[in-house]
Design a protein around this motif. Sequence first.
Motif, PDB file in Angstrom:
ATOM      1  N   UNK A 269       4.315   0.331  -1.479  1.00  0.00           N
ATOM      2  CA  UNK A 269       4.681  -0.356  -2.695  1.00  0.00           C
ATOM      3  C   UNK A 269       3.709  -1.297  -3.009  1.00  0.00           C
ATOM      4  N   UNK A 270       2.790  -1.373  -3.646  1.00  0.00           N
ATOM      5  CA  UNK A 270       2.000  -2.272  -3.904  1.00  0.00           C
ATOM      6  C   UNK A 270       2.236  -3.468  -4.960  1.00  0.00           C
ATOM      7  N   UNK A 271       3.310  -3.326  -5.666  1.00  0.00           N
ATOM      8  CA  UNK A 271       3.814  -4.253  -6.598  1.00  0.00           C
ATOM      9  C   UNK A 271       4.646  -5.180  -6.093  1.00  0.00           C
ATOM     10  N   UNK A 272       5.480  -4.946  -5.009  1.00  0.00           N
ATOM     11  CA  UNK A 272       6.327  -6.027  -4.419  1.00  0.00           C
ATOM     12  C   UNK A 272       5.804  -6.476  -3.080  1.00  0.00           C
ATOM     13  N   UNK A 273       5.226  -7.472  -2.919  1.00  0.00           N
ATOM     14  CA  UNK A 273       4.706  -7.963  -1.655  1.00  0.00           C
ATOM     15  C   UNK A 273       5.255  -9.382  -1.339  1.00  0.00           C
ATOM     16  N   UNK A 274       5.636  -9.568  -0.099  1.00  0.00           N
ATOM     17  CA  UNK A 274       5.945 -11.008   0.536  1.00  0.00           C
ATOM     18  C   UNK A 274       4.529 -11.921   0.486  1.00  0.00           C
ATOM     19  N   UNK A 275       4.942 -12.988  -0.189  1.00  0.00           N
ATOM     20  CA  UNK A 275       3.788 -13.842  -0.093  1.00  0.00           C
ATOM     21  C   UNK A 275       3.820 -15.189   0.824  1.00  0.00           C
ATOM     22  N   UNK A 276       2.987 -15.530   1.695  1.00  0.00           N
ATOM     23  CA  UNK A 276       3.364 -16.629   2.472  1.00  0.00           C
ATOM     24  C   UNK A 276       1.887 -17.534   2.658  1.00  0.00           C
ATOM     25  N   UNK A 277       2.144 -18.657   3.245  1.00  0.00           N
ATOM     26  CA  UNK A 277       0.764 -19.326   3.593  1.00  0.00           C
ATOM     27  C   UNK A 277       0.158 -18.679   4.912  1.00  0.00           C
ATOM     28  N   UNK A 278      -1.172 -18.953   5.116  1.00  0.00           N
ATOM     29  CA  UNK A 278      -1.741 -18.496   6.210  1.00  0.00           C
ATOM     30  C   UNK A 278      -1.537 -19.657   7.321  1.00  0.00           C
ATOM     31  N   UNK A 279      -1.500 -19.149   8.738  1.00  0.00           N
ATOM     32  CA  UNK A 279      -1.578 -20.052   9.592  1.00  0.00           C
ATOM     33  C   UNK A 279      -2.257 -19.760  10.710  1.00  0.00           C
ATOM     34  N   UNK A 280      -2.722 -20.777  11.509  1.00  0.00           N
ATOM     35  CA  UNK A 280      -3.731 -20.398  12.787  1.00  0.00           C
ATOM     36  C   UNK A 280      -3.288 -21.325  13.655  1.00  0.00           C
ATOM     37  N   UNK A 281      -3.448 -20.929  15.064  1.00  0.00           N
ATOM     38  CA  UNK A 281      -3.072 -21.880  16.061  1.00  0.00           C
ATOM     39  C   UNK A 281      -4.160 -22.801  16.655  1.00  0.00           C
TER      40      UNK A 281
ATOM     41  N   UNK B 275      -3.429   5.157   1.616  1.00  0.00           N
ATOM     42  CA  UNK B 275      -2.069   5.059   1.570  1.00  0.00           C
ATOM     43  C   UNK B 275      -1.535   5.153   0.054  1.00  0.00           C
ATOM     44  N   UNK B 276      -0.584   6.165  -0.069  1.00  0.00           N
ATOM     45  CA  UNK B 276       0.117   6.722  -1.283  1.00  0.00           C
ATOM     46  C   UNK B 276       1.153   5.868  -1.873  1.00  0.00           C
ATOM     47  N   UNK B 277       1.122   5.629  -3.073  1.00  0.00           N
ATOM     48  CA  UNK B 277       2.502   5.158  -3.551  1.00  0.00           C
ATOM     49  C   UNK B 277       3.329   6.198  -4.140  1.00  0.00           C
ATOM     50  N   UNK B 278       4.720   5.932  -4.164  1.00  0.00           N
ATOM     51  CA  UNK B 278       5.692   7.056  -4.919  1.00  0.00           C
ATOM     52  C   UNK B 278       4.904   7.857  -6.102  1.00  0.00           C
ATOM     53  N   UNK B 279       4.339   7.108  -7.142  1.00  0.00           N
ATOM     54  CA  UNK B 279       3.664   7.649  -8.220  1.00  0.00           C
ATOM     55  C   UNK B 279       2.768   8.575  -7.960  1.00  0.00           C
ATOM     56  N   UNK B 280       1.659   8.375  -6.808  1.00  0.00           N
ATOM     57  CA  UNK B 280       0.639   8.930  -6.515  1.00  0.00           C
ATOM     58  C   UNK B 280       1.045  10.433  -5.766  1.00  0.00           C
ATOM     59  N   UNK B 281       2.207  10.294  -4.869  1.00  0.00           N
ATOM     60  CA  UNK B 281       2.816  11.459  -4.147  1.00  0.00           C
ATOM     61  C   UNK B 281       3.459  12.304  -5.298  1.00  0.00           C
TER      62      UNK B 281
END
Length: 182
Positions: free
Chosen positions: A81-93, A35-41
């Motif tokens: 975009x590898x620098x801006x990511x949603x972070x959240x806790x893991x959940x399992x059923x 997967x390429x970033x804008x800079x890589x493209x």
Amino acid sequence: MPKIQYKEIRFQKKSLDLIELVNQVVDEYSAQGYELTLRQVYYQLVARGYIPNNERSYKNVGSLINDGRLAGLIDWHSVTDRTRNLRKESHWDNPADVIASARYSYNLDKWKGQPNYVEVWVEKDALVDIVGQACSPLDTPYFSCRGYTSQSEMWSAAQRFIRQEQKESSSIWATMTQAVLI
């Protein structure tokens, strides 16, 4: 791969040609699992001689990719975009799902007991995934300096190297002790 048109944009032929080149570069690397970033493209377009290497070209490619996405000409998943990511806790059923998930995290240290400690550092963050694909099967740690290395990371690296040297020294001492006892 979603190419969704949200906006009607009339592009000049030159821009449409560049959008086609962007799609070709992204498709080429996607077929290899990257997967390429804008800079890589951008750097791929520069390296292939399609655009000059300057700040204005970089900004133009970024704007063109944005507009190309809005016009439905560039896949929304094609540039990451590898620098801006949603972070959240893991959940399992249920607990069984937790155990199944842990199975994918279990790894033995392939470097344990080896005479040398290796890390791979790359200057450009744009190359970290490419380096990572080579390092991961070998269980080799890798790191992106992002142009320069922070003092904090240099100190952390020094501490890792010291720990590895201490392990090596104690391992050598244990081997020498065993040799003397035999």
